[in-house]
Enzyme design. Sequence first.
Site, PDB file in Angstrom:
ATOM      1  N   SER A  64       0.820  -1.215   0.000  1.00 55.72           N
ATOM      2  CA  SER A  64       0.000   0.000   0.000  1.00 55.72           C
ATOM      3  C   SER A  64       0.854   1.265   0.000  1.00 55.72           C
ATOM      4  O   SER A  64       0.420   2.309  -0.488  1.00 55.72           O
ATOM      5  CB  SER A  64      -0.957   0.008   1.192  1.00 55.72           C
ATOM      6  OG  SER A  64      -0.236  -0.051   2.398  1.00 55.72           O
ATOM      7  N   ASN A  76       1.934  -4.459 -14.664  1.00 55.30           N
ATOM      8  CA  ASN A  76       0.863  -5.424 -14.930  1.00 55.30           C
ATOM      9  C   ASN A  76      -0.195  -5.379 -13.827  1.00 55.30           C
ATOM     10  O   ASN A  76      -1.122  -6.172 -13.846  1.00 55.30           O
ATOM     11  CB  ASN A  76       1.416  -6.842 -15.115  1.00 55.30           C
ATOM     12  CG  ASN A  76       2.227  -7.324 -13.936  1.00 55.30           C
ATOM     13  OD1 ASN A  76       2.467  -6.587 -12.982  1.00 55.30           O
ATOM     14  ND2 ASN A  76       2.653  -8.572 -13.991  1.00 55.30           N
ATOM     15  N   ASP A  82       2.657 -18.500 -12.181  1.00 54.15           N
ATOM     16  CA  ASP A  82       2.036 -19.827 -12.186  1.00 54.15           C
ATOM     17  C   ASP A  82       3.024 -20.887 -11.723  1.00 54.15           C
ATOM     18  O   ASP A  82       4.229 -20.663 -11.652  1.00 54.15           O
ATOM     19  CB  ASP A  82       1.435 -20.157 -13.552  1.00 54.15           C
ATOM     20  CG  ASP A  82       2.462 -20.275 -14.644  1.00 54.15           C
ATOM     21  OD1 ASP A  82       3.326 -21.166 -14.561  1.00 54.15           O
ATOM     22  OD2 ASP A  82       2.393 -19.491 -15.611  1.00 54.15           O
ATOM     23  N   TYR A  85       6.500 -21.834 -13.349  1.00 56.25           N
ATOM     24  CA  TYR A  85       7.653 -20.934 -13.256  1.00 56.25           C
ATOM     25  C   TYR A  85       8.415 -21.306 -11.985  1.00 56.25           C
ATOM     26  O   TYR A  85       8.313 -20.635 -10.948  1.00 56.25           O
ATOM     27  CB  TYR A  85       7.173 -19.478 -13.222  1.00 56.25           C
ATOM     28  CG  TYR A  85       8.276 -18.451 -13.407  1.00 56.25           C
ATOM     29  CD1 TYR A  85       8.896 -18.284 -14.630  1.00 56.25           C
ATOM     30  CD2 TYR A  85       8.681 -17.647 -12.358  1.00 56.25           C
ATOM     31  CE1 TYR A  85       9.897 -17.337 -14.811  1.00 56.25           C
ATOM     32  CE2 TYR A  85       9.668 -16.694 -12.517  1.00 56.25           C
ATOM     33  CZ  TYR A  85      10.274 -16.547 -13.739  1.00 56.25           C
ATOM     34  OH  TYR A  85      11.259 -15.605 -13.902  1.00 56.25           O
ATOM     35  N   PHE A  93      10.324 -11.198 -10.396  1.00 50.83           N
ATOM     36  CA  PHE A  93      10.596  -9.786 -10.667  1.00 50.83           C
ATOM     37  C   PHE A  93       9.323  -8.980 -10.484  1.00 50.83           C
ATOM     38  O   PHE A  93       8.223  -9.513 -10.607  1.00 50.83           O
ATOM     39  CB  PHE A  93      11.090  -9.582 -12.109  1.00 50.83           C
ATOM     40  CG  PHE A  93      12.460 -10.121 -12.372  1.00 50.83           C
ATOM     41  CD1 PHE A  93      13.569  -9.292 -12.306  1.00 50.83           C
ATOM     42  CD2 PHE A  93      12.653 -11.458 -12.698  1.00 50.83           C
ATOM     43  CE1 PHE A  93      14.840  -9.790 -12.550  1.00 50.83           C
ATOM     44  CE2 PHE A  93      13.912 -11.966 -12.942  1.00 50.83           C
ATOM     45  CZ  PHE A  93      15.015 -11.126 -12.871  1.00 50.83           C
TER      46      PHE A  93
END
Length: 144
Positions: A64, A76, A82, A85, A93
Amino acid sequence: METIKIKYFTDKIDKLTYIDGKSDWIDLRAAQDVVLKAGEFKLIPLGVAMELPKGYEAHVVPRSSTFKNFGIIQTNHHGVIDGSYCGDNDQWFMPVYAVRDTQIHTNDRICQFRIMENQPKIVFDEVEHLDHEDRGGHGSTGKQ
């Protein structure tokens, strides 16, 4: 309780822990010093890789205070890592965009994550009409 294998890419960041017992989110830290000018983009390394349990994914979002403290936004807006990975070099990252000149130091807390179950398999049933009353469209609840 699930056990998750974790690899640290540096010993310069604190080990992961829950947020002071206040939340089930876990803070992630910058794994290197980063200097950004307003308008610049950077993938900030978070210094960890994990093998998530089968059927789970990680959701990564800014803390926050990240925008206030560092003047960056996550490009993004909500990162999803997922379960596939999970290799030895699959470091996490945070993709960021700087809205002002800023400096982030190694070990600064810049984002947080939680582990979530994958969405269950669903089937869409195409219909001509839905059974419930309309709410009034987008933005129908007003400004209050």
